[in-house]
Design a protein around this motif. Structure first.
Motif, PDB file in Angstrom:
ATOM      1  N   ASP A  64     -90.120   0.536  23.837  1.00 59.74           N
ATOM      2  CA  ASP A  64     -89.173  -0.513  23.469  1.00 59.74           C
ATOM      3  C   ASP A  64     -88.538  -1.108  24.719  1.00 59.74           C
ATOM      4  O   ASP A  64     -88.028  -0.386  25.578  1.00 59.74           O
ATOM      5  CB  ASP A  64     -88.087   0.085  22.565  1.00 59.74           C
ATOM      6  CG  ASP A  64     -86.989  -0.909  22.236  1.00 59.74           C
ATOM      7  OD1 ASP A  64     -87.306  -2.109  22.091  1.00 59.74           O
ATOM      8  OD2 ASP A  64     -85.822  -0.476  22.124  1.00 59.74           O
ATOM      9  N   ALA A  87     -91.881   2.477  20.469  1.00 59.56           N
ATOM     10  CA  ALA A  87     -91.688   1.092  20.027  1.00 59.56           C
ATOM     11  C   ALA A  87     -91.771   0.944  18.510  1.00 59.56           C
ATOM     12  O   ALA A  87     -91.070   0.115  17.925  1.00 59.56           O
ATOM     13  CB  ALA A  87     -92.713   0.180  20.691  1.00 59.56           C
ATOM     14  N   VAL A 120     -91.550  -5.500  23.778  1.00 54.17           N
ATOM     15  CA  VAL A 120     -92.068  -4.172  24.087  1.00 54.17           C
ATOM     16  C   VAL A 120     -92.847  -4.204  25.401  1.00 54.17           C
ATOM     17  O   VAL A 120     -93.433  -5.227  25.763  1.00 54.17           O
ATOM     18  CB  VAL A 120     -92.987  -3.635  22.965  1.00 54.17           C
ATOM     19  CG1 VAL A 120     -92.201  -3.375  21.698  1.00 54.17           C
ATOM     20  CG2 VAL A 120     -94.129  -4.596  22.683  1.00 54.17           C
TER      21      VAL A 120
END
Length: 235
Positions: A120, A166, A126
């Motif tokens: 993340d 993520a 991302v």
């Protein structure tokens, strides 16, 4: 081999010391706290291992991408420790890409050999890198360098797995139906990567050690935030 490794690129602080076949590990809260707790954790693990800084062969640290503050913390501490060792002669530093460490953590835990590593990056984005495990060489090949993408731009190749932190954040926007592994860039993964990276000549001096940011800014303008919110709305 005697190594110290640490990563502060995420919300988890990870530290490890290796002396021969034995490994000592510490994990705790990262983020803003890492700047206060990293050095005490390093000292405690070195004491447990019965090692002095000067006895280490190298210090490995997560160079990024990741939290800007975390990357600066890890790099600054690595430089300070290296400068202070061996009577000022310094220790070799090994900057390890955090996405490669994600891939290695996934390989160690689940045997993954073709990995799209994702972390993340906040701001609706991302960090992504693609890695293939070369079993005969005992190292990862970076088939796609770290880049910054919107979640909807991420494509996991057929037959590959994805890993990182993520998906819990951007799961609705990321492509569904691909095997996913929860993995972070741990210090244990840095230790596992270190021998091959050292053989490849990736060690640097303290003066040469730098974070890998990928993104060149830490905040969006009001217009950028509004555009991102508009793009995230269902059509």
């Amino acid at each position: 081999m005697q190594l110290l490794a640490f990563d502060t690129s995420t919300e988890t602080l990870s530290v490890a010391v290796q002396a021969g076949e034995r490994v000592w590990v510490h994990e705790g809260a990262g983020g803003a706290q890492a700047s206060h707790t990293l050095i005490p954790a390093v000292r405690a693990l070195l004491a447990q291992a019965g090692l002095e800084l000067a006895q280490l062969d190298a210090i490995a640290f997560g160079q990024g991408p990741g939290s800007f503050t975390g990357l600066r913390t890890a790099c600054a501490v690595a430089q300070g420790l290296a400068f202070g060792a061996r009577g000022g002669a310094g220790l070799p530093l090994l900057p390890v890409p955090t996405l490669m460490a994600v891939a290695e953590e996934a390989r160690m835990a689940h045997g993954c050999g073709r990995m799209l590593a994702m972390l993340d990056a906040r701001m609706g984005e991302v960090y992504v890198g693609a890695y293939v495990w070369l079993a005969e060489a005992g190292c990862w090949h970076e088939s796609e360098a770290a880049q910054l993408l919107a979640p909807r731009q991420v494509r996991v190749p057929e037959g590959w797995a994805s890993a990182g932190n993520a998906r819990p954040v951007h799961g609705q926007a990321l492509a569904a139906g691909t095997p996913d592994v929860a993995a972070l860039p741990t210090a244990r993964a840095l230790l596992a990567l270190a021998p091959a990276l050292l053989r490849q000549g990736r060690a640097v001096t303290a003066q040469q050690a730098l974070p890998l940011y990928v993104r060149d800014k830490v905040a969006q303008t009001s217009a950028e935030r509004a555009a991102a919110a508009q793009a995230a709305r269902p059509a």
